[in-house]
Structures are given as structure tokens and as C-alpha cells.
Design an enzyme around this catalytic site. Structure first.
Site, PDB file in Angstrom:
ATOM      1  N   HIS A   1     -19.029 -17.677 -20.841  1.00 42.19           N
ATOM      2  CA  HIS A   1     -18.983 -16.573 -20.070  1.00 42.19           C
ATOM      3  C   HIS A   1     -17.418 -16.742 -19.084  1.00 42.19           C
ATOM      4  O   HIS A   1     -17.398 -17.183 -18.282  1.00 42.19           O
ATOM      5  CB  HIS A   1     -20.121 -16.449 -18.905  1.00 42.19           C
ATOM      6  CG  HIS A   1     -21.326 -16.454 -19.317  1.00 42.19           C
ATOM      7  ND1 HIS A   1     -21.793 -14.852 -19.399  1.00 42.19           N
ATOM      8  CD2 HIS A   1     -22.397 -16.905 -20.083  1.00 42.19           C
ATOM      9  CE1 HIS A   1     -22.725 -14.610 -20.088  1.00 42.19           C
ATOM     10  NE2 HIS A   1     -23.210 -16.069 -20.538  1.00 42.19           N
TER      11      HIS A   1
ATOM     12  N   GLU B   1     -16.109 -14.518 -17.838  1.00 39.22           N
ATOM     13  CA  GLU B   1     -16.131 -13.705 -16.294  1.00 39.22           C
ATOM     14  C   GLU B   1     -16.937 -14.668 -15.088  1.00 39.22           C
ATOM     15  O   GLU B   1     -16.679 -14.486 -14.005  1.00 39.22           O
ATOM     16  CB  GLU B   1     -17.047 -12.706 -16.612  1.00 39.22           C
ATOM     17  CG  GLU B   1     -18.666 -12.851 -16.706  1.00 39.22           C
ATOM     18  CD  GLU B   1     -18.914 -13.312 -17.966  1.00 39.22           C
ATOM     19  OE1 GLU B   1     -18.177 -13.701 -18.947  1.00 39.22           O
ATOM     20  OE2 GLU B   1     -20.280 -13.445 -18.293  1.00 39.22           O
TER      21      GLU B   1
ATOM     22  N   CYS C   1     -22.696 -14.509 -25.160  1.00 39.13           N
ATOM     23  CA  CYS C   1     -23.824 -15.203 -25.142  1.00 39.13           C
ATOM     24  C   CYS C   1     -24.848 -14.483 -25.995  1.00 39.13           C
ATOM     25  O   CYS C   1     -24.777 -14.297 -27.196  1.00 39.13           O
ATOM     26  CB  CYS C   1     -24.227 -15.807 -23.569  1.00 39.13           C
ATOM     27  SG  CYS C   1     -25.635 -16.905 -23.526  1.00 39.13           S
TER      28      CYS C   1
END
Ligand SMILES: [Mn+2]
Length: 234
Positions: free
Chosen positions: A212, A214, A109
Site C-alpha cells: 500500500h 498510500e 492488495c
């Protein structure tokens, strides 16, 4: 020797005092693989010891945060969100150091935006002005659940990790890549044409993702591959 990954933290006011924080998930992922996360704090005086952080590390992970200062890509936009000039300063110094030494670099990001800007690229201040809301890149009502499609370009590392031509990704951004930085190659685009992943083929490991992995680990095996590949390159 345990490998070390630098992560520059983020600042916020809590109970009237500035504090530094990093999402725990990065530590969870790195420590599970025997990698030591080293958080670089953002403070007025961090620069005085930054060389010590840059003396001994194996990779750099650049994670979430507010807007990249538009002046860094030559823009006069005067209404950015959550600017932190010290974070910009520290993170760009870390990037330059790591890039020059061909250390493994992974950005998510804002991290992707820093990579692009440091390599001479530019950003949209707001992707929804550019795309007329064709694709929603942030959804405050369904913040963590929101997904949009991306098309993955064949013969890229991203394709090898996900092994699919299309996946659905989370999206929490309003800046986005406008002109691509030097040496970067797109690995995926959203349906509005926005570049959602890049890498530098000439570098050992330089990858930036607009999404993302994660925060959606359970959704694709490829999300783990992103981290495994980064760690293999340390
Ligand atoms: Mn997006």
C-alpha cells in the site's frame, strides 16, 4: 472535463447495520490531483444501476478488502476470511468492463488479487503456509509499522517510479499470487519468491501492487509516482 475514478467500497457491520466504507486516503490523493473519486456501493441492488457507473468513468482503482472468493480461481478452500460475494461480483464486473476498454486500472492488495484471478491466475489462500513464515506478510502486533523487503525487477514501471532495486514495503495480506494471470509480468518479489507487483505491458495502464504506497507516502518519492502515472493514463 474532470476525470472520474471508480472505487468499489467495502461492507462492514456497524451498530448492527451493514455500512459501506472506503479509506479516506484514496479520496485525499485523487482530489488533490483534481480527480473525482466515484464510490460504487455494495448492496444487493447495486447491479441494477451498475451500467450507469460504467457509462462514464476514466479509470478503476481497486483497493483493500477481505478475501477473494477461492471459487473464482477454482479452489474449494472452505475457510476464507471476510468473504463478500456481492463485492466480488461488482468488482469483477467493473474490472471486465475497464479491461475490455483499456481504461487505466490500479489495484492494491485485494485489487492485485482480483486482477490476477480475472486474468486466469490463482492465489495462495495463505502465503504463510506456502513460505513457512520465511517472510511475514501480515503482523497483527505491529500492523502499520511492519515492513518487508522487496526486490524490484529492472526495466519495469515500478523500477522507474522507485529508481531502486530494493525497497521496504508494508504488508497486510494473507492471500497472495500463486500462478500469474495471462498478460501479466512480475515487477517485484519478496524474499520468499512471492510476487509483490505486476503490470500488463500490452495495456495502457494495468498495475497491481501487493503493498500500500498510500499508507507509506512519506517513505519513498516513488509512492507518489504510482499515483501520478495512473492519473496520467486516465
Ligand atoms: Mn507482502
Amino acid at each position: 472535463m474532470t476525470k472520474k475514478v471508480l472505487i468499489v467500497s467495502r461492507r462492514q457491520i456497524r451498530k448492527n447495520k451493514p455500512i459501506n466504507w472506503v479509506s479516506e486516503i484514496y479520496a485525499t490523493i485523487l482530489c488533490a490531483r483534481g480527480i473525482m473519486p466515484v464510490f460504487v456501493p455494495i448492496a444487493e441492488t447495486t447491479k441494477t444501476v451498475l451500467q450507469e457507473y460504467l457509462f462514464d468513468y476514466d479509470g478503476l482503482m481497486m483497493v483493500e478488502g477481505g478475501d477473494v472468493n477461492p471459487q473464482l480461481y477454482g479452489d474449494n478452500y472452505d475457510n476464507p476470511e471476510e468473504l463478500d460475494l456481492i463485492k466480488d461480483d461488482i468488482e469483477t464486473a467493473c474490472f471486465k468492463h475497464a479491461y475490455a476498454r483499456d481504461k487505466a486500472i490500479l489495484g492494491f492488495c485485494r485489487g492485485l488479487h482480483i486482477i490476477n484471478v480475472m486474468l486466469g491466475g490463482t492465489l495462495h489462500h495463505d502465503v504463510h503456509e506456502y513460505n513457512n513464515n520465511l517472510v511475514k506478510h501480515i503482523d497483527y502486533e505491529h500492523y502499520d509499522e511492519h515492513r518487508h523487503c522487496i526486490t524490484i525487477i529492472p526495466n519495469t514501471p515500478l523500477h522507474s517510479w522507485y529508481n531502486q532495486n530494493e525497497i521496504k514495503v508494508n504488508s497486510y495480506h494473507h492471500q497472495g499470487i500463486k500462478e500469474l494471470g495471462k498478460g501479466l509480468v512480475a515487477m517485484a518479489t519478496a524474499n520468499d519468491g512471492l510476487i509483490e507487483a505486476v503490470y500488463a505491458p500490452e495495456k495502457k495502464f494495468l498495475v497491481g501492487l501487493q503493498f500500500h504506497p498510500e499508507r507509506m507516502l512519506a517513505e519513498y518519492q516513488g509512492n507518489q509516482q504510482v499515483f501520478d502515472s495512473f492519473i496520467n493514463a486516465l
